[in-house]
Design a protein around this motif. Structure first.
Motif, PDB file in Angstrom:
ATOM      1  N   GLU A 144     -21.635  93.362 -19.607  1.00 19.28           N
ATOM      2  CA  GLU A 144     -23.029  93.026 -19.325  1.00 19.28           C
ATOM      3  C   GLU A 144     -23.324  91.579 -19.713  1.00 19.28           C
ATOM      4  O   GLU A 144     -22.736  91.051 -20.657  1.00 19.28           O
ATOM      5  CB  GLU A 144     -23.980  93.967 -20.089  1.00 19.28           C
ATOM      6  N   MET A 145     -24.269  90.988 -18.981  1.00 20.45           N
ATOM      7  CA  MET A 145     -24.700  89.623 -19.271  1.00 20.45           C
ATOM      8  C   MET A 145     -26.218  89.562 -19.121  1.00 20.45           C
ATOM      9  O   MET A 145     -26.753  89.759 -18.035  1.00 20.45           O
ATOM     10  CB  MET A 145     -24.047  88.630 -18.286  1.00 20.45           C
ATOM     11  N   ASP A 146     -26.903  89.323 -20.226  1.00 24.28           N
ATOM     12  CA  ASP A 146     -28.368  89.247 -20.198  1.00 24.28           C
ATOM     13  C   ASP A 146     -28.821  87.884 -19.697  1.00 24.28           C
ATOM     14  O   ASP A 146     -28.186  86.860 -19.956  1.00 24.28           O
ATOM     15  CB  ASP A 146     -28.934  89.488 -21.591  1.00 24.28           C
ATOM     16  N   ILE A 147     -29.951  87.886 -18.985  1.00 25.35           N
ATOM     17  CA  ILE A 147     -30.631  86.646 -18.623  1.00 25.35           C
ATOM     18  C   ILE A 147     -32.093  86.785 -19.065  1.00 25.35           C
ATOM     19  O   ILE A 147     -32.544  87.873 -19.407  1.00 25.35           O
ATOM     20  CB  ILE A 147     -30.568  86.356 -17.108  1.00 25.35           C
ATOM     21  N   VAL A 148     -32.802  85.666 -19.074  1.00 19.22           N
ATOM     22  CA  VAL A 148     -34.229  85.680 -19.420  1.00 19.22           C
ATOM     23  C   VAL A 148     -35.030  85.274 -18.201  1.00 19.22           C
ATOM     24  O   VAL A 148     -34.656  84.341 -17.473  1.00 19.22           O
ATOM     25  CB  VAL A 148     -34.517  84.726 -20.598  1.00 19.22           C
ATOM     26  N   VAL A 149     -36.127  85.986 -17.968  1.00 22.04           N
ATOM     27  CA  VAL A 149     -37.026  85.682 -16.854  1.00 22.04           C
ATOM     28  C   VAL A 149     -38.377  85.252 -17.417  1.00 22.04           C
ATOM     29  O   VAL A 149     -38.936  85.909 -18.292  1.00 22.04           O
ATOM     30  CB  VAL A 149     -37.202  86.907 -15.927  1.00 22.04           C
ATOM     31  N   HIS A 150     -38.878  84.118 -16.925  1.00 23.20           N
ATOM     32  CA  HIS A 150     -40.217  83.651 -17.266  1.00 23.20           C
ATOM     33  C   HIS A 150     -41.116  83.788 -16.041  1.00 23.20           C
ATOM     34  O   HIS A 150     -40.707  83.472 -14.929  1.00 23.20           O
ATOM     35  CB  HIS A 150     -40.200  82.195 -17.726  1.00 23.20           C
ATOM     36  N   THR A 151     -42.331  84.265 -16.268  1.00 22.12           N
ATOM     37  CA  THR A 151     -43.307  84.409 -15.200  1.00 22.12           C
ATOM     38  C   THR A 151     -44.294  83.247 -15.283  1.00 22.12           C
ATOM     39  O   THR A 151     -44.980  83.089 -16.298  1.00 22.12           O
ATOM     40  CB  THR A 151     -44.077  85.739 -15.317  1.00 22.12           C
ATOM     41  N   LEU A 152     -44.348  82.451 -14.224  1.00 27.50           N
ATOM     42  CA  LEU A 152     -45.234  81.288 -14.197  1.00 27.50           C
ATOM     43  C   LEU A 152     -46.557  81.642 -13.531  1.00 27.50           C
ATOM     44  O   LEU A 152     -46.627  82.519 -12.679  1.00 27.50           O
ATOM     45  CB  LEU A 152     -44.575  80.133 -13.446  1.00 27.50           C
ATOM     46  N   SER A 153     -47.608  80.929 -13.924  1.00 21.10           N
ATOM     47  CA  SER A 153     -48.937  81.175 -13.366  1.00 21.10           C
ATOM     48  C   SER A 153     -49.657  79.849 -13.158  1.00 21.10           C
ATOM     49  O   SER A 153     -49.294  78.830 -13.744  1.00 21.10           O
ATOM     50  CB  SER A 153     -49.775  82.039 -14.318  1.00 21.10           C
TER      51      SER A 153
END
Length: 333
Positions: A144-153
């Protein structure tokens, strides 16, 4: 290698296509440690390679197929082991067969929808990860390889101020005003406190930023309040007619965007809490909810259409507002 040769006879590795140029973001894990992960946004393509390295070259590795998955899931800590997947994409890399030497397989998940921001809280975790699997009869080999997601507004410049009153009949009357009700994560909260009537001896006043995490539904609802920041406004007794300015910089605190009813599993809300303490240690307070959002970089013309849309997304109640904003921007272009 374990008894009867049931140990793993191959190692898996996942490498992203743009690993050298892609930004990384710090993210807290369950144990409180911070690590850096590759950063993605809604609508971006996720591509790379899966490397299968045989531990004993020349020896056959029989398998029932090789695949890679892109998964977005929510785990509620009171319901461990029951993962709620809101994104689940699969790419088959190899059909059932056998391998006699190490191989590399390319993959691409095009314009992947990543509707929520990565989050690790007191009672819930929302994560995105890639999982490569070599299916075998007795024991699968996974990585497994985690990534990070950012939500822009984005929000319109018009942003209503907050005005509130705190009063105790014939003893205390205070008005306080904040310049806005919505702030991006690197913003500054500017405000003023007005003392209209002071007949009790106040010795201390502060503003707290409180994060309230709500998880679960029905009988399994949990609320966790966490004081993120304490900002001292005054130490000593104020007088009638006095005005005290407030300037609170958010950049120095660990904050996330506000999250409303994420996949009907959890919410994260933020409040400004005005606290007054008198000489007899009695506490008076007033709370007001604020909305926090993540501000993106200036949208460049070369940016993909999907990434441009992603920069204007926001959860829950803000969706309708963002749609009208996008129309206004299109008209001005």
């Amino acid at each position: 290698m374990s008894f009867f040769s049931f140990g793993q006879s191959a190692e898996l590795d996942i490498a992203l296509t743009d690993a050298e140029t892609r930004k990384r973001a710090e993210h807290k894990s369950e144990d409180g440690k911070k690590d850096r992960y590759y950063l993605f946004y809604d609508g971006e393509t996720v591509s790379g390679k899966v490397n299968v390295a045989l531990k004993n070259p020349g020896k056959r590795l029989e398998h029932q197929g090789i695949k890679i998955e892109f998964i977005g899931q929510i785990e509620l800590y009171y319901d461990r082991g029951n993962h709620h997947e809101f994104v689940s994409l699969v790419k088959d890399l190899a059909r059932p067969g056998e391998m006699t030497q190490s191989q590399t397989f390319e993959f691409e998940f095009t314009h992947v929808e990543k509707p929520y921001e990565s989050y690790t809280g007191q009672n819930v975790k929302l994560r995105y990860f890639l999982r490569a699997t070599i299916s075998r009869r007795l024991n699968d080999i996974t990585k497994e390889m985690d990534i990070v997601v950012h939500t822009l507004s984005t929000y319109p410049e018009m942003n209503s101020s907050i005005k509130m009153e705190v009063g105790i009949e014939d003893c205390l009357h205070i008005e306080f005003e904040y310049n806005r009700s919505r702030y991006h994560l690197k913003d500054v909260i500017v405000g003023k406190i007005y003392f209209l009537l002071v007949r009790i001896k106040i010795k201390h006043m502060e503003i707290d930023i409180i994060k309230r995490e709500t998880t679960g539904t029905g009988p399994n609802v949990f609320h966790e309040n966490d004081t993120i920041a304490k900002y001292e406004i005054m130490d000593g007794a104020p007088v009638r007619g006095e005005s005290i300015p407030i300037r609170l910089f958010l950049a120095g605190y660990e904050l996330t965007p506000s999250m409303r009813d994420i996949n009907k599993k959890f919410s994260v809300r933020y409040y400004l809490n005005l606290v007054l303490i008198d000489e007899e240690e009695r506490r008076y307070f007033k709370q007001q909810e604020i909305t926090l959002w993540r501000k993106g970089d200036i949208v460049r013309k070369s940016m993909s259409h999907q990434a441009a849309i992603a920069s204007q997304r926001y959860e829950g109640a803000a969706n309708a507002e963002n749609k009208s904003l996008a129309k206004n921007q299109d008209a001005s272009d």
